[in-house]
Design a protein around this motif. Structure first.
Motif, PDB file in Angstrom:
ATOM      1  N   SER A  91       0.836  -1.202   0.000  1.00 24.59           N
ATOM      2  CA  SER A  91       0.000   0.000   0.000  1.00 24.59           C
ATOM      3  C   SER A  91       0.868   1.249   0.000  1.00 24.59           C
ATOM      4  O   SER A  91       2.031   1.213   0.428  1.00 24.59           O
ATOM      5  CB  SER A  91      -0.942   0.018   1.208  1.00 24.59           C
ATOM      6  N   ARG A  92       0.297   2.335  -0.492  1.00 23.90           N
ATOM      7  CA  ARG A  92       0.914   3.650  -0.434  1.00 23.90           C
ATOM      8  C   ARG A  92      -0.159   4.658  -0.039  1.00 23.90           C
ATOM      9  O   ARG A  92      -1.302   4.575  -0.497  1.00 23.90           O
ATOM     10  CB  ARG A  92       1.515   4.066  -1.787  1.00 23.90           C
ATOM     11  N   PHE A  93       0.241   5.625   0.785  1.00 22.37           N
ATOM     12  CA  PHE A  93      -0.644   6.714   1.195  1.00 22.37           C
ATOM     13  C   PHE A  93       0.010   8.004   0.708  1.00 22.37           C
ATOM     14  O   PHE A  93       1.101   8.355   1.148  1.00 22.37           O
ATOM     15  CB  PHE A  93      -0.801   6.691   2.717  1.00 22.37           C
ATOM     16  N   LEU A  94      -0.659   8.672  -0.234  1.00 25.14           N
ATOM     17  CA  LEU A  94      -0.133   9.895  -0.844  1.00 25.14           C
ATOM     18  C   LEU A  94      -1.120  11.034  -0.658  1.00 25.14           C
ATOM     19  O   LEU A  94      -2.338  10.826  -0.679  1.00 25.14           O
ATOM     20  CB  LEU A  94       0.096   9.704  -2.349  1.00 25.14           C
ATOM     21  N   VAL A  95      -0.596  12.249  -0.510  1.00 24.93           N
ATOM     22  CA  VAL A  95      -1.417  13.456  -0.564  1.00 24.93           C
ATOM     23  C   VAL A  95      -0.825  14.325  -1.668  1.00 24.93           C
ATOM     24  O   VAL A  95       0.357  14.677  -1.624  1.00 24.93           O
ATOM     25  CB  VAL A  95      -1.442  14.203   0.783  1.00 24.93           C
ATOM     26  N   VAL A  96      -1.648  14.632  -2.677  1.00 24.50           N
ATOM     27  CA  VAL A  96      -1.160  15.307  -3.875  1.00 24.50           C
ATOM     28  C   VAL A  96      -1.943  16.594  -4.102  1.00 24.50           C
ATOM     29  O   VAL A  96      -3.177  16.599  -4.041  1.00 24.50           O
ATOM     30  CB  VAL A  96      -1.310  14.402  -5.120  1.00 24.50           C
ATOM     31  N   THR A  97      -1.220  17.682  -4.367  1.00 26.96           N
ATOM     32  CA  THR A  97      -1.834  18.947  -4.747  1.00 26.96           C
ATOM     33  C   THR A  97      -1.600  19.171  -6.235  1.00 26.96           C
ATOM     34  O   THR A  97      -0.449  19.153  -6.699  1.00 26.96           O
ATOM     35  CB  THR A  97      -1.257  20.121  -3.944  1.00 26.96           C
ATOM     36  N   PHE A  98      -2.689  19.342  -6.984  1.00 29.40           N
ATOM     37  CA  PHE A  98      -2.643  19.572  -8.427  1.00 29.40           C
ATOM     38  C   PHE A  98      -2.833  21.061  -8.712  1.00 29.40           C
ATOM     39  O   PHE A  98      -3.837  21.639  -8.299  1.00 29.40           O
ATOM     40  CB  PHE A  98      -3.758  18.804  -9.135  1.00 29.40           C
ATOM     41  N   PRO A  99      -1.917  21.690  -9.444  1.00 26.12           N
ATOM     42  CA  PRO A  99      -2.125  23.091  -9.813  1.00 26.12           C
ATOM     43  C   PRO A  99      -3.175  23.188 -10.913  1.00 26.12           C
ATOM     44  O   PRO A  99      -3.521  22.186 -11.553  1.00 26.12           O
ATOM     45  CB  PRO A  99      -0.747  23.518 -10.326  1.00 26.12           C
ATOM     46  N   PRO A 100      -3.673  24.390 -11.190  1.00 27.04           N
ATOM     47  CA  PRO A 100      -4.590  24.555 -12.324  1.00 27.04           C
ATOM     48  C   PRO A 100      -3.926  24.127 -13.631  1.00 27.04           C
ATOM     49  O   PRO A 100      -2.707  24.253 -13.806  1.00 27.04           O
ATOM     50  CB  PRO A 100      -4.885  26.056 -12.316  1.00 27.04           C
ATOM     51  N   ASP A 101      -4.725  23.638 -14.566  1.00 25.72           N
ATOM     52  CA  ASP A 101      -4.204  23.178 -15.850  1.00 25.72           C
ATOM     53  C   ASP A 101      -3.478  24.283 -16.611  1.00 25.72           C
ATOM     54  O   ASP A 101      -2.607  23.999 -17.443  1.00 25.72           O
ATOM     55  CB  ASP A 101      -5.341  22.630 -16.716  1.00 25.72           C
ATOM     56  N   ARG A 102      -3.819  25.546 -16.345  1.00 24.29           N
ATOM     57  CA  ARG A 102      -3.164  26.642 -17.064  1.00 24.29           C
ATOM     58  C   ARG A 102      -1.662  26.659 -16.843  1.00 24.29           C
ATOM     59  O   ARG A 102      -0.920  27.212 -17.651  1.00 24.29           O
ATOM     60  CB  ARG A 102      -3.789  27.980 -16.690  1.00 24.29           C
ATOM     61  N   VAL A 103      -1.193  26.054 -15.744  1.00 28.45           N
ATOM     62  CA  VAL A 103       0.254  25.968 -15.491  1.00 28.45           C
ATOM     63  C   VAL A 103       0.948  25.228 -16.635  1.00 28.45           C
ATOM     64  O   VAL A 103       2.034  25.610 -17.087  1.00 28.45           O
ATOM     65  CB  VAL A 103       0.517  25.258 -14.145  1.00 28.45           C
ATOM     66  N   PHE A 104       0.312  24.164 -17.122  1.00 24.73           N
ATOM     67  CA  PHE A 104       0.904  23.350 -18.181  1.00 24.73           C
ATOM     68  C   PHE A 104       0.806  24.024 -19.551  1.00 24.73           C
ATOM     69  O   PHE A 104       1.552  23.686 -20.463  1.00 24.73           O
ATOM     70  CB  PHE A 104       0.227  21.978 -18.238  1.00 24.73           C
ATOM     71  N   ALA A 105      -0.123  24.972 -19.689  1.00 24.19           N
ATOM     72  CA  ALA A 105      -0.320  25.660 -20.961  1.00 24.19           C
ATOM     73  C   ALA A 105       0.483  26.955 -21.054  1.00 24.19           C
ATOM     74  O   ALA A 105       0.512  27.589 -22.108  1.00 24.19           O
ATOM     75  CB  ALA A 105      -1.803  25.957 -21.159  1.00 24.19           C
TER      76      ALA A 105
END
Length: 199
Positions: A91-105
């Motif tokens: 098992s793995r326990f992760l907490v992930v924060t995703f930036p807005p998609d505009r960061v990639f654009a």
């Protein structure tokens, strides 16, 4: 960048998110007399704020191995080199924060540098990503939206918006996460490694 980031970049990355990078993790154990007590209280050792994906943050909270027994005094099982994807029975326990998609654009976004950084900070998981962001893991994933909104896109073209406190059970499906809002979204994931039927 990588472990317990505490520089200006990490502070800037958390400024637009309600979820701090170095979250508090409480771990319990049993003492020599068998009484339950606190083993550790503080941030997980593997907390990462991405330089080339502004606002992206990952935290490897805990991990278990296949068939691992409960231990009176558990050693910290996390390390920067540990695969973020569990093998069958792990098992793995992760907490992930995703930036807005505009960061990639953004015009200044460096896709090659971002991919290299992702491979270094999310070993085992980054290698599974397609250019479109789609990926799949051999695991059952329990996801909880802690903050913000996130959209789950599946291979059939469907897109489902998930809001704060919504939960998802993902059965090893090919998917992509899209943050179509103007603020970060943070999710907690518990991944249980599994084998695929017939594979």
């Amino acid at each position: 960048m990588g472990q317990l980031e505490d520089d200006g970049h990490a502070r800037a990355a958390t400024a637009s998110s309600d979820m701090p990078l170095n979250i508090r993790r409480l771990v319990t154990r049993h003492d020599a007399q068998g009484a339950s007590c606190v083993a550790s209280d503080g941030a997980p050792p593997v907390c990462s704020a991405y330089e080339h994906i502004p606002g992206m943050m990952t935290r490897l909270v805990w991990a278990t191995s296949s068939g691992e027994p409960l231990r009176p005094s558990p050693a910290d099982p996390t390390s920067p080199s540990l695969s973020h994807v569990p093998a069958a029975g792990e098992s793995r326990f992760l907490v992930v924060t995703f930036p807005p998609d505009r960061v990639f654009a953004a015009a200044e976004f460096d896709g090659a540098a971002a991919a290299a950084e992702n491979a270094r900070l999310s070993p085992g998981l980054a290698e599974l990503f397609e250019e479109t962001g789609f990926h799949r893991t051999d695991s059952t994933d329990y996801g909880i939206v802690l903050d913000g909104q996130i959209t789950l896109e599946l291979s059939d073209g469907s897109k489902t918006r998930l809001n704060r406190h919504d939960v998802i059970v993902q059965n090893g499906t090919r998917h992509a996460w899209r943050n179509e809002t103007d603020r970060p979204a943070t999710l907690a994931f518990i991944l249980i490694g599994a084998s695929r039927a017939g594979e």
